[in-house]
Motif scaffolding. Structure first.
Motif, short mmCIF file in Angstrom:
data_model
loop_
_atom_site.label_atom_id
_atom_site.label_comp_id
_atom_site.label_asym_id
_atom_site.label_seq_id
_atom_site.Cartn_x
_atom_site.Cartn_y
_atom_site.Cartn_z
N ASN A 1 11.86 2.02 -13.86
CA ASN A 1 11.61 0.79 -14.54
C ASN A 1 11.59 -0.55 -13.86
O ASN A 1 12.19 -1.34 -13.96
N LYS A 2 10.96 -0.38 -12.61
CA LYS A 2 10.60 -1.59 -11.56
C LYS A 2 11.83 -1.88 -11.10
O LYS A 2 11.91 -2.99 -10.32
N GLU A 3 12.93 -0.93 -11.10
CA GLU A 3 14.24 -1.50 -10.21
C GLU A 3 14.36 -0.24 -9.12
O GLU A 3 14.19 0.84 -9.21
N ASP B 1 -1.06 -6.42 9.08
CA ASP B 1 -0.47 -6.00 7.80
C ASP B 1 -1.19 -5.48 6.87
O ASP B 1 -2.24 -5.74 6.83
N LYS B 2 -0.99 -4.21 6.07
CA LYS B 2 -1.58 -3.55 5.20
C LYS B 2 -1.15 -3.31 3.76
O LYS B 2 0.44 -2.98 3.98
N SER B 3 -1.79 -3.08 2.84
CA SER B 3 -1.01 -2.64 1.81
C SER B 3 -1.74 -1.47 1.09
O SER B 3 -2.75 -1.15 1.17
N ILE B 4 -1.00 -0.36 0.33
CA ILE B 4 -1.42 0.65 -0.35
C ILE B 4 -1.16 0.48 -1.77
O ILE B 4 0.44 0.17 -2.04
N LYS B 5 -2.03 0.73 -2.67
CA LYS B 5 -1.51 0.62 -4.08
C LYS B 5 -1.72 1.97 -4.82
O LYS B 5 -2.35 2.84 -4.30
N CYS B 6 -0.80 1.96 -5.84
CA CYS B 6 -0.39 3.25 -6.62
C CYS B 6 -0.35 2.87 -8.04
O CYS B 6 0.23 1.91 -8.46
N GLU B 7 -1.24 3.63 -8.72
CA GLU B 7 -0.99 3.46 -10.30
C GLU B 7 -0.89 4.75 -11.20
O GLU B 7 -1.60 5.88 -10.62
N HIS C 1 2.83 0.82 -11.95
CA HIS C 1 2.33 0.48 -10.55
C HIS C 1 3.48 0.29 -9.31
O HIS C 1 4.50 -0.15 -9.77
N LEU C 2 3.07 0.82 -8.49
CA LEU C 2 4.30 0.68 -7.23
C LEU C 2 3.33 0.62 -5.78
O LEU C 2 2.58 1.62 -5.54
N ASN C 3 3.48 -0.44 -5.38
CA ASN C 3 2.36 -0.86 -4.05
C ASN C 3 3.49 -0.71 -3.05
O ASN C 3 4.79 -0.98 -3.06
N LEU C 4 2.86 -0.38 -1.71
CA LEU C 4 3.61 -0.17 -0.53
C LEU C 4 2.91 -1.28 0.35
O LEU C 4 1.91 -1.10 0.87
N HIS C 5 3.72 -2.27 0.99
CA HIS C 5 3.17 -3.08 1.99
C HIS C 5 4.06 -2.98 3.19
O HIS C 5 5.21 -2.98 3.29
N ILE C 6 3.04 -2.83 4.20
CA ILE C 6 3.54 -2.74 5.53
C ILE C 6 3.13 -3.72 6.58
O ILE C 6 2.01 -4.01 6.72
N ASN C 7 4.38 -4.42 7.09
CA ASN C 7 3.93 -5.44 8.07
C ASN C 7 3.99 -5.09 9.50
O ASN C 7 4.81 -4.07 9.70
N SER C 8 3.44 -5.76 10.28
CA SER C 8 3.36 -5.47 11.89
C SER C 8 3.29 -3.96 12.12
O SER C 8 3.94 -3.23 12.67
N LEU C 9 2.01 -3.24 11.65
CA LEU C 9 1.73 -2.12 11.72
C LEU C 9 2.00 -1.26 13.25
O LEU C 9 2.00 -2.07 14.00
N SER D 1 6.98 -3.13 -7.26
CA SER D 1 6.43 -2.74 -8.52
C SER D 1 6.40 -3.88 -9.56
O SER D 1 7.53 -4.31 -10.12
N PRO D 2 5.33 -4.19 -9.81
CA PRO D 2 5.06 -5.20 -10.72
C PRO D 2 5.30 -4.73 -12.22
O PRO D 2 5.35 -5.68 -13.11
#
Lengths: 111, 111
Positions: free
Chosen positions: B51-53, B18-24, B73-81, B68-69
């Motif tokens: 607007n976080k939706e 599982d990995k995450s990519i962050k974006c700001e 910011h908009l992060n992307l989490h990927i499970n079971s690559l 999107s906290p």
């Protein structure tokens, strides 16, 4: 969103003008014509956009036909650094609008 | 002052992780996006947040979960690559209905 058609590739001599055509015959009245480019594997870069009138900025000029069914992106003095894939995209102004990339035109600028 | 920044720039990981990519983004835009560019260089939108939706979800496997906290910011989490997830992932932002600004991409390699 309008479907756009572009030639797959073009060549241009350095220092000459590069004229990249795009057909968008199904474009709707509220869709802008946007041009982006992607140099190698970098993020796509905004170039210019327009609705009806011709537009010019420091990077390029955009000529849109009166019927809005086609447009031409003009790079007035192409350099080697302009070698990239150029995308012509129709984009409306709604909240759910999305920039949909096609296959674009690969422009090769040569010495 | 990077307008849209992504981290990490490169990510090599094993199948099943599982990995995450962050974006700001520091442009004050209200909409953010994730795009995927596969080995054939085809750029495809995955998600869009306004607007976080969540407003666009392009039939992406549910192993991909954007978060999107806040508007910046908009992060992307990927499970079971999986091997097929190997690609370059681009984050972008815009004001609603206007041109997008892209990040420089995250090259994900699944081995």
């Amino acid at each position: 969103d309008a479907k756009t058609t572009q030639p797959p590739s073009m060549d241009c001599a350095e220092g000459r003008a590069a004229n990249l055509p795009c057909n968008h015959s199904t474009i709707s009245g509220n869709e802008y014509v946007y041009w982006y480019r992607q140099i190698h594997s970098q993020g796509p870069q905004y170039i210019i956009h327009g609705l009806k009138n011709n537009e010019t900025n420091e990077m390029a000029s955009l000529i849109i036909t009166e019927d809005r069914k086609s447009s031409t992106l003009i790079l007035p003095h192409a350099t080697l650094r302009d070698t990239a894939v150029y995308y012509c995209i129709g984009l409306n102004t709604g909240t759910a609008s999305k920039l949909t990339f096609g296959t674009g035109t690969r422009l090769q600028v040569t010495l | 002052d990077t307008a849209v920044s992504q981290t990490p720039k490169y990510l090599v990981t094993q199948m099943g992780n599982d990995k995450s990519i962050k974006c700001e983004q520091n442009l004050g835009h209200d909409t953010m996006y994730w795009y995927k560019q596969d080995s054939k260089k085809f750029l495809k939108i995955m998600f869009s947040y306004n607007n976080k939706e969540l407003i666009i979800n392009e039939t992406v496997p549910n192993r991909f979960s954007p978060k999107s906290p806040d508007k910046a910011h908009l992060n992307l989490h990927i499970n079971s690559l999986e091997l097929g997830d190997s690609a370059v992932y681009f984050c972008a932002s815009s004001h609603t209905g206007s041109g997008y600004t892209f990040g420089s991409g995250t090259r994900l390699t699944v081995v």
